[in-house]
Design an enzyme around this catalytic site. Structure first.
Site, PDB file in Angstrom:
ATOM      1  N   GLY A 195       0.629  -0.977  -0.191  1.00 56.69           N
ATOM      2  CA  GLY A 195       0.130  -0.084   0.108  1.00 56.69           C
ATOM      3  C   GLY A 195       0.703   1.134   0.159  1.00 56.69           C
ATOM      4  O   GLY A 195       1.446   1.282  -0.856  1.00 56.69           O
ATOM      5  N   ILE A 196       0.378   2.562   0.735  1.00 57.63           N
ATOM      6  CA  ILE A 196       1.093   3.213   0.598  1.00 57.63           C
ATOM      7  C   ILE A 196       2.288   3.091   1.177  1.00 57.63           C
ATOM      8  O   ILE A 196       2.944   3.760   0.960  1.00 57.63           O
ATOM      9  CB  ILE A 196       0.238   4.389   1.845  1.00 57.63           C
ATOM     10  CG1 ILE A 196      -1.062   4.758   1.057  1.00 57.63           C
ATOM     11  CG2 ILE A 196       0.973   5.650   2.108  1.00 57.63           C
ATOM     12  CD1 ILE A 196      -1.597   5.573   2.336  1.00 57.63           C
ATOM     13  N   ALA A 252       2.288   2.504   9.021  1.00 59.80           N
ATOM     14  CA  ALA A 252       2.018   0.887   9.792  1.00 59.80           C
ATOM     15  C   ALA A 252       0.272   1.474  10.027  1.00 59.80           C
ATOM     16  O   ALA A 252       0.371   1.979  11.185  1.00 59.80           O
ATOM     17  CB  ALA A 252       2.585   0.331  10.144  1.00 59.80           C
ATOM     18  N   ASP A 287     -13.427  -1.378  11.119  1.00 57.26           N
ATOM     19  CA  ASP A 287     -14.450  -0.545  10.921  1.00 57.26           C
ATOM     20  C   ASP A 287     -15.363  -1.498  11.680  1.00 57.26           C
ATOM     21  O   ASP A 287     -15.647  -2.446  11.169  1.00 57.26           O
ATOM     22  CB  ASP A 287     -14.736   0.126  10.246  1.00 57.26           C
ATOM     23  CG  ASP A 287     -13.582   0.619   9.630  1.00 57.26           C
ATOM     24  OD1 ASP A 287     -12.321   1.435   9.823  1.00 57.26           O
ATOM     25  OD2 ASP A 287     -14.054   1.373   7.768  1.00 57.26           O
ATOM     26  N   TYR A 328     -10.306   4.152  15.168  1.00 56.44           N
ATOM     27  CA  TYR A 328      -9.542   4.722  14.156  1.00 56.44           C
ATOM     28  C   TYR A 328      -9.286   6.632  13.652  1.00 56.44           C
ATOM     29  O   TYR A 328      -8.043   6.672  13.987  1.00 56.44           O
ATOM     30  CB  TYR A 328      -9.575   4.040  12.823  1.00 56.44           C
ATOM     31  CG  TYR A 328      -8.366   4.482  12.003  1.00 56.44           C
ATOM     32  CD1 TYR A 328      -7.597   4.235  11.176  1.00 56.44           C
ATOM     33  CD2 TYR A 328      -8.594   5.357  10.913  1.00 56.44           C
ATOM     34  CE1 TYR A 328      -7.201   3.559  10.385  1.00 56.44           C
ATOM     35  CE2 TYR A 328      -8.117   5.648   9.753  1.00 56.44           C
ATOM     36  CZ  TYR A 328      -6.785   4.268   8.975  1.00 56.44           C
ATOM     37  OH  TYR A 328      -6.204   5.020   8.185  1.00 56.44           O
TER      38      TYR A 328
END
Ligand code: CAA
Length: 239
Positions: free
Chosen positions: A12-13, A82, A87, A146
């Protein structure tokens, strides 16, 4: 040549950040928590060494950073990337959902930064860049855990920036919007469509667009930029 360490740096990012730093001439190490297969593929594709440990565990961070530094030299640039999601609407959120997210996304930033900050201070140079989130700025239903952790990262950044400033250590946060990664693709498709409709640029972001922001903050040119929150979200939330 400076040394950079990227947490969650194999997918990912984080992977985009690690690759961009390598291409820009830094020595780079990537940390990951569990996905061995992705890490092996990442090293094969990029030549970047990977190190497995959980950033939620302080002692593992101490051992992991020591191993990276033994290979590459002192860490000059730490990218706290990281992160995880759990959710769920708050009334159904368990203490485990809360703790898992805060342990990785916020305590992980403490656990990692604490390993490298004193050395940066002594050497009079350092770059800490933490990848927060649009949802730490605006809050997001289904993400009380989050959003709280990501907002915490912004407060962490603002406070530590003041401590590092006199020592050439800058501390900044980037708040990505919705980027096309596994994390966002895990959001139910119908919900994702609603989200994209809220983005004025009309699309999800690319991981490389976050990596380019990191490159600037990591550079010598950004020595006067500290304590900032860089918003990279396609106009979805304007602060
Ligand atoms: N944007 C707009 N609407 C949203 C939404 C969002 N982010 N999240 C949920 N909703 C809406 C749903 O579309 C649904 O609307 P309707 O009743 O009109 O259909 C309503 O809220 C309830 O949602 P669900 O039916 O999906 O309820 P659920 O209890 O089954 O699931 C949920 C709730 C777990 C929160 C689920 O909706 C979900 O995963 N939502 C996405 C939350 C989100 O945005 N997470 C970001 C992940 S990416 C990330 O975290 C990276 C980053 O930093 C940006």
């Amino acid at each position: 040549m400076r040394t950079a360490l990227v947490t969650g740096g194999t997918r990912g990012i984080g992977a985009a950040i690690a690759m961009a730093l390598k291409d820009a001439g830094y020595r780079v190490a990537a940390n990951y928590a569990g996905n061995e297969e992705a890490a092996a593929r990442f090293t094969e594709d990029t030549g970047i060494a990977t190190h497995r440990w959980s950033i939620a565990d302080y002692d593992e961070c101490a051992r992991g950073v020591a191993a990276v530094e033994a290979e590459l030299g002192p860490v000059d640039i730490l990218i706290n990337n990281a992160g995880i999601t759990r959710d769920v609407m708050f009334h159904k959120m368990t203490p485990q959902d809360w703790r898992a997210v805060v342990d990785v996304n916020l305590n992980g930033v403490f656990n990692m930064t604490h390993q490298v900050f004193a050395g940066m201070r002594e050497r009079k140079f350092g770059r800490i860049v933490s990848i927060s989130s649009i949802n730490g700025q605006k809050g997001q239903m289904g993400q009380v855990n989050y959003s709280a952790a990501k907002a915490g990262e912004i407060g962490f950044t603002k406070a530590l920036a003041q401590e590092g400033a006199r020592f050439g250590v800058t501390v900044n946060a980037i708040c990505p919007g919705y980027i096309a990664t596994d994390m966002v693709m895990a959001v139910p498709e119908a919900v994702r469509e609603k989200i994209v409709a809220q983005i004025p640029v009309g699309r999800l972001g690319e991981a490389a667009e976050i990596a380019r922001s990191v490159l600037f903050l990591a550079s010598d040119d950004a020595g006067f930029v500290t304590g900032s929150t860089m918003t990279v979200n396609g106009g979805q939330y304007i602060v």
